[in-house]
Design an enzyme around this catalytic site. Structure first.
Site, PDB file in Angstrom:
ATOM      1  N   GLU A   1       0.976  -1.249   0.048  1.00 13.89           N
ATOM      2  CA  GLU A   1       0.117  -0.129   0.014  1.00 13.89           C
ATOM      3  C   GLU A   1       0.738   1.257  -0.061  1.00 13.89           C
ATOM      4  O   GLU A   1       2.036   1.388   0.590  1.00 13.89           O
ATOM      5  CB  GLU A   1      -0.912   0.091   1.202  1.00 13.89           C
ATOM      6  CG  GLU A   1      -2.047  -0.909   1.221  1.00 13.89           C
ATOM      7  CD  GLU A   1      -3.120  -0.657   2.452  1.00 13.89           C
ATOM      8  OE1 GLU A   1      -3.168   0.439   2.923  1.00 13.89           O
ATOM      9  OE2 GLU A   1      -3.855  -1.316   2.678  1.00 13.89           O
TER      10      GLU A   1
ATOM     11  N   HIS B   1      -5.379   0.183  -2.451  1.00 20.95           N
ATOM     12  CA  HIS B   1      -5.986  -1.061  -1.747  1.00 20.95           C
ATOM     13  C   HIS B   1      -5.467  -1.831  -3.056  1.00 20.95           C
ATOM     14  O   HIS B   1      -6.171  -1.999  -4.190  1.00 20.95           O
ATOM     15  CB  HIS B   1      -7.198  -0.743  -1.695  1.00 20.95           C
ATOM     16  CG  HIS B   1      -7.924  -0.273  -0.616  1.00 20.95           C
ATOM     17  ND1 HIS B   1      -9.212  -0.185  -0.190  1.00 20.95           N
ATOM     18  CD2 HIS B   1      -7.180   0.084   0.696  1.00 20.95           C
ATOM     19  CE1 HIS B   1      -9.408   0.403   1.030  1.00 20.95           C
ATOM     20  NE2 HIS B   1      -8.291   0.462   1.404  1.00 20.95           N
TER      21      HIS B   1
ATOM     22  N   ASP C   1      -9.470   2.392   8.138  1.00 18.61           N
ATOM     23  CA  ASP C   1      -9.439   3.557   7.422  1.00 18.61           C
ATOM     24  C   ASP C   1     -10.346   4.718   7.891  1.00 18.61           C
ATOM     25  O   ASP C   1      -9.925   5.895   8.227  1.00 18.61           O
ATOM     26  CB  ASP C   1      -9.852   3.318   5.829  1.00 18.61           C
ATOM     27  CG  ASP C   1      -8.943   2.484   4.955  1.00 18.61           C
ATOM     28  OD1 ASP C   1      -7.655   2.226   5.522  1.00 18.61           O
ATOM     29  OD2 ASP C   1      -9.345   1.938   4.096  1.00 18.61           O
TER      30      ASP C   1
ATOM     31  N   HIS D   1      -4.691   6.712   0.117  1.00 19.11           N
ATOM     32  CA  HIS D   1      -3.866   5.397   0.104  1.00 19.11           C
ATOM     33  C   HIS D   1      -4.395   4.266  -0.865  1.00 19.11           C
ATOM     34  O   HIS D   1      -5.673   4.546  -1.503  1.00 19.11           O
ATOM     35  CB  HIS D   1      -3.917   4.902   1.498  1.00 19.11           C
ATOM     36  CG  HIS D   1      -5.044   4.326   2.101  1.00 19.11           C
ATOM     37  ND1 HIS D   1      -6.101   5.133   2.445  1.00 19.11           N
ATOM     38  CD2 HIS D   1      -5.568   2.943   1.900  1.00 19.11           C
ATOM     39  CE1 HIS D   1      -7.136   4.207   2.860  1.00 19.11           C
ATOM     40  NE2 HIS D   1      -6.880   3.017   2.797  1.00 19.11           N
TER      41      HIS D   1
HETATM   42 ZN   LIG Z   1      -7.837   1.146   3.257  1.00 19.18          ZN
END
Ligand SMILES: [Zn+2]
Length: 117
Positions: free
Chosen positions: A25, A77, A88, A75
């Site tokens: 990530e 995934h 999150d 961010h």
């Molecule tokens: Zn996430």
């Protein structure tokens, strides 16, 4: 409801960054301008002490400079899911949670969630 605006080349930069970090990530901070319910994303910032790993991306919020132009985070995934996880939502920073999901091709792989704090 807020609306979020981002320039195409900035979005392309985010998608490219996510692709280069895959299958880990990535997390970047979003800087921008708020005008009533309209948020315009203007810059990306690499967070201090970013931690990258499979299924986990985090940073230390207290390490951040006081910068009121920070409007949220983006961010990736690697799983391809466009939904924010509970983690999150509980560990978000700022107004916007942007998620870019594998295969990071275009705006179809991008989701934005905003919440008021
Ligand atoms: Zn996430």
């Amino acid at each position: 409801m807020s609306t979020v605006q981002i320039k195409k080349d900035l979005l392309r930069q985010i998608l490219g960054n996510a692709a280069s970090m895959h299958p880990r990530e990535m997390l970047l901070l979003l800087r921008g301008k708020k005008n009533k319910d309209q948020i315009t994303i203007t810059d990306l910032l690499v967070p201090p002490l970013a931690v990258h790993g499979r299924g986990f991306t985090g940073f230390q919020a207290h390490m951040l400079p006081m910068d009121f132009s920070l409007v949220g985070t983006v961010h990736s995934h690697p799983s391809g899911a466009l939904e924010p996880s509970l983690v999150d939502l509980h560990h978000s920073f700022g107004r916007i949670i942007m998620i870019v999901a594998f295969p990071y091709q275009n705006e179809n792989n991008v989701a934005v969630f905003s919440h008021s704090k």
